[in-house]
Design an enzyme around this catalytic site. Structure first.
Site, PDB file in Angstrom:
ATOM      1  N   PRO A 349       0.850  -1.195   0.000  1.00 19.63           N
ATOM      2  CA  PRO A 349       0.000   0.000   0.000  1.00 19.63           C
ATOM      3  C   PRO A 349       0.887   1.247   0.000  1.00 19.63           C
ATOM      4  O   PRO A 349       1.542   1.549   0.996  1.00 19.63           O
ATOM      5  CB  PRO A 349      -0.806  -0.133   1.301  1.00 19.63           C
ATOM      6  CG  PRO A 349      -0.161  -1.193   2.108  1.00 19.63           C
ATOM      7  CD  PRO A 349       0.861  -1.914   1.283  1.00 19.63           C
ATOM      8  N   ASP A 525       5.848   2.159   2.283  1.00 22.58           N
ATOM      9  CA  ASP A 525       4.896   1.071   2.511  1.00 22.58           C
ATOM     10  C   ASP A 525       4.108   1.435   3.770  1.00 22.58           C
ATOM     11  O   ASP A 525       4.665   1.428   4.877  1.00 22.58           O
ATOM     12  CB  ASP A 525       5.705  -0.238   2.692  1.00 22.58           C
ATOM     13  CG  ASP A 525       4.814  -1.450   2.898  1.00 22.58           C
ATOM     14  OD1 ASP A 525       3.647  -1.272   3.285  1.00 22.58           O
ATOM     15  OD2 ASP A 525       5.317  -2.573   2.688  1.00 22.58           O
ATOM     16  N   HIS A 526       2.835   1.736   3.596  1.00 26.32           N
ATOM     17  CA  HIS A 526       2.055   2.254   4.732  1.00 26.32           C
ATOM     18  C   HIS A 526       1.784   1.176   5.782  1.00 26.32           C
ATOM     19  O   HIS A 526       1.272   1.465   6.852  1.00 26.32           O
ATOM     20  CB  HIS A 526       0.740   2.856   4.221  1.00 26.32           C
ATOM     21  CG  HIS A 526       0.239   3.982   5.078  1.00 26.32           C
ATOM     22  ND1 HIS A 526       0.641   4.173   6.382  1.00 26.32           N
ATOM     23  CD2 HIS A 526      -0.625   5.001   4.820  1.00 26.32           C
ATOM     24  CE1 HIS A 526       0.035   5.227   6.890  1.00 26.32           C
ATOM     25  NE2 HIS A 526      -0.734   5.758   5.959  1.00 26.32           N
ATOM     26  N   ARG A 527       2.128  -0.072   5.483  1.00 27.91           N
ATOM     27  CA  ARG A 527       2.000  -1.101   6.525  1.00 27.91           C
ATOM     28  C   ARG A 527       3.123  -0.948   7.546  1.00 27.91           C
ATOM     29  O   ARG A 527       2.968  -1.258   8.721  1.00 27.91           O
ATOM     30  CB  ARG A 527       2.096  -2.508   5.906  1.00 27.91           C
ATOM     31  CG  ARG A 527       0.985  -2.842   4.944  1.00 27.91           C
ATOM     32  CD  ARG A 527       1.264  -4.151   4.255  1.00 27.91           C
ATOM     33  NE  ARG A 527       2.561  -4.144   3.592  1.00 27.91           N
ATOM     34  CZ  ARG A 527       3.138  -5.197   3.033  1.00 27.91           C
ATOM     35  NH1 ARG A 527       2.540  -6.370   3.067  1.00 27.91           N
ATOM     36  NH2 ARG A 527       4.302  -5.099   2.439  1.00 27.91           N
TER      37      ARG A 527
END
Ligand code: CAO
Length: 553
Positions: A349, A525-527
């Site tokens: 994401p 990476d928004h995780r």
């Protein structure tokens, strides 16, 4: 020393085979029997051995060429003590080949099972091992059928493996598998009994009398059927299901036998995505099962990643209806890059954070180093400053120096700082990696990045020089643009895009000042990283680049 030809030996009945790997090059010294190249038919891959000890002077074929028995694939100089003179190479081996060929033909005639009398449209047969291309005592590595299976002629019964090749022994008949007479690990030679079969008479009951009187015609039919088989198999391959599910393109060669291909088709697995664990990366059944298992597991883990499954594929129109088109095979690198990009895009994401760094003073300092650079033979570009600033930011915000292991639900925290630099080359995008950036000075980084970029353009990078990055910098500053959204080079969790610096009016509280501003685009990476950390990271970068003295702190 005399030069001698390296010829394709007896291929055990295969007509034309494709060169899939060349193991030596001109100048290499080889021993007798060392592999020269690997060829592959639709049934097996085989290494062609050197006819003697000596030095390779020329290889006259390339990967993808089709060769047949007797073709010259290269030249070599036999070493003085090898005894491999022209005579010894040509005569005894040539004779041996002729002899073994004649013998094999004889044997295969002999080993053709004599049909037993028909009874009600079917008969019992014991299938024996045919001539094995001169191999003896080869172990069974896989049994491809089970008792009760209904199979077609040419379907693989068992797979055997010598130290040179993996071969599938095809069924000579269509029918039902009875008792299996061998087990995995058994060593087989020609004539060994494999299994019992109930063979369906051609044409069934109604045509039984016709079939009985037309044995030769039947043979012709089954021959043309087996010739057609690869085509039929290709046509029946399943439609790609997802956007990432590209059918294998020309140039992206998959090494797998017919049984494995059949299994993959049945399970809807794309062989181009499976890593082979067999000899020379050959895909075996276990690899297909493991791949399918891992895909199912990913799909079941709610938070798991959709690697193409369920995503509608992109159907291409017939472009020729709009105008003239030309098609060409993708290079291996283009195909690999396309796959990597799509995998990252689908798995990660992405969010991109933008920032401008004031590099007016940095540029003054950099330009002042020109004379020193000329003396050292190294050009100081903005890239070493970016490398140093990113290394410092990664140390300050270690949540950017991680990879996520979703399977084990762990964060892998790296205790080193290696940074990849995207390099634009005539062959496509390459990302060499500078190790331990935090421990290196600006000149060292300038020299190393220039050297690696040149190696990338010359296709000289070694695999180790492209591995281990924690973070990547992709600089389009030398080309142009104001901002872009780079794709994270997964399993890294962030990438810095750099665009072209431009003079801009900056308000200093009293008036506008002309300042050289460098646009930064940080995709992450928004995780792994949250938005606040991303804003912190670009702020740290802009402070470091705005006052490069802070890089020393
Ligand atoms: N703003 C303005 N000028 C810049 C700049 C920037 N951000 N970055 C570099 N420049 C200038 C350099 O100073 C140099 O100018 P001078 O010759 O006048 O000093 C010129 O642009 C060319 O620099 P360079 O590209 O040779 O060197 P570099 O160290 O800046 O970059 C490399 C090296 C390998 C990153 C670059 O050559 C490259 O390949 N960039 C493309 C990367 C890419 O394709 N990314 C996309 C990946 S995703 O598809």
């Amino acid at each position: 020393m005399s030069e001698q030809e390296i010829k394709v030996p007896d291929l055990g009945g295969a007509d034309e085979v494709e060169v899939i790997e060349i193991t030596v090059s001109a100048g290499d010294s080889v021993e007798a029997e060392d592999p020269i190249l690997t060829v592959e038919s639709d049934k097996a891959s085989v290494e062609l051995p050197s006819p003697g000890a000596g030095k390779i002077t020329k290889i006259t074929v390339k990967v993808g060429d089709k060769v047949k028995e007797g073709d010259v694939v290269g030249m070599m100089e036999a070493s003085a003590d090898s005894g491999g003179s022209d005579d010894s190479e040509e005569k005894p081996e040539g004779k041996a080949e002729e002899k073994s060929e004649a013998k094999q033909e004889e044997k295969s005639e002999e080993s053709k099972p004599a049909p037993k009398k028909a009874s009600g449209g079917s008969r019992k047969e014991t299938v024996k091992v045919p001539a094995l291309d001169g191999f003896d005592n080869v172990p069974v590595i896989e049994i491809n059928v089970a008792e009760g299976d209904t199979i077609e002629a040419d379907d693989p019964l068992v797979t055997v493996e010598s130290d040179k090749a993996t071969m599938e022994i095809p069924s000579p008949y269509s029918g039902k598998v009875g008792k299996i007479l061998v087990s995995e690990g058994d060593k087989l030679s020609e004539g060994h009994e494999l299994l019992e079969m109930t063979v369906q008479e051609e044409g069934g009951d109604e045509e039984a009398s016709e079939a009985a009187s037309e044995e030769p015609a039947k043979e012709e039919k089954s021959e043309s059927k087996s010739e057609e088989k690869p085509k039929q198999q290709a046509e029946s391959a399943p439609e790609p299901q997802g956007a990432t599910y590209e059918p294998p393109t020309p140039g992206a060669k998959v090494h797998a036998g017919p049984a494995v291909r059949k299994l993959a088709r049945e399970l809807g697995a794309d062989l181009a995505r499976i890593k082979g664990s067999g000899p020379k990366g050959r895909i075996i059944k276990d690899d297909v099962h493991a791949y399918v298992k891992s895909q199912l597991k990913q799909a079941q883990q709610g938070g798991g990643v959709a690697t193409g499954s369920g995503i509608p594929g992109v159907k291409l129109p017939d472009f020729s209806q709009f105008g003239e088109v030309k098609r060409e095979a993708m290079s291996r690198m283009m195909f690999a890059t396309a796959n990597n990009m799509q995998r990252s895009w689908l798995n990660v994401p992405h969010v991109t954070q933008f920032e401008d760094a004031d590099i007016t003073d940095m540029e003054d300092f950099r330009k002042a180093q020109k004379a020193a650079g000329e003396k050292k033979g190294v050009k100081m570009t903005p890239l070493p400053f970016l490398l140093k600033a990113c290394a410092t930011a990664l140390a300050e915000l270690p949540q950017f120096n991680v990879s996520l292991d979703m399977e084990r639900k762990e964060v892998v925290r790296k205790q080193y700082i290696h940074i990849g630099i995207a390099v634009d080359t005539p062959n496509g995008l390459m990302v060499p990696v500078i190790k331990d950036v935090d421990k290196k000075g600006l000149w060292e980084l300038a020299a190393e990045s220039a050297e690696l970029a040149q190696k990338a353009r010359d296709k000289q990078l070694k695999p180790a020089e492209m591995q281990g990055a924690c973070f990547t910098i992709t600089s389009l500053g030398g080309i142009g643009g104001t901002a872009f959204t780079p794709i994270v080079n997964t399993p890294e969790v962030a990438i810095l895009g750099v665009s072209k610096a431009a003079m801009k009016p900056v308000w200093d509280g009293k008036e506008f000042q002309p300042r050289l501003m460098l646009p930064l685009s940080l995709s992450y990476d928004h995780r792994a990283v949250n938005g606040a950390d991303a804003a912190r990271f670009t702020t740290v970068l802009s402070q470091l680049l705005g006052d490069i003295r802070t890089l020393l702190l």
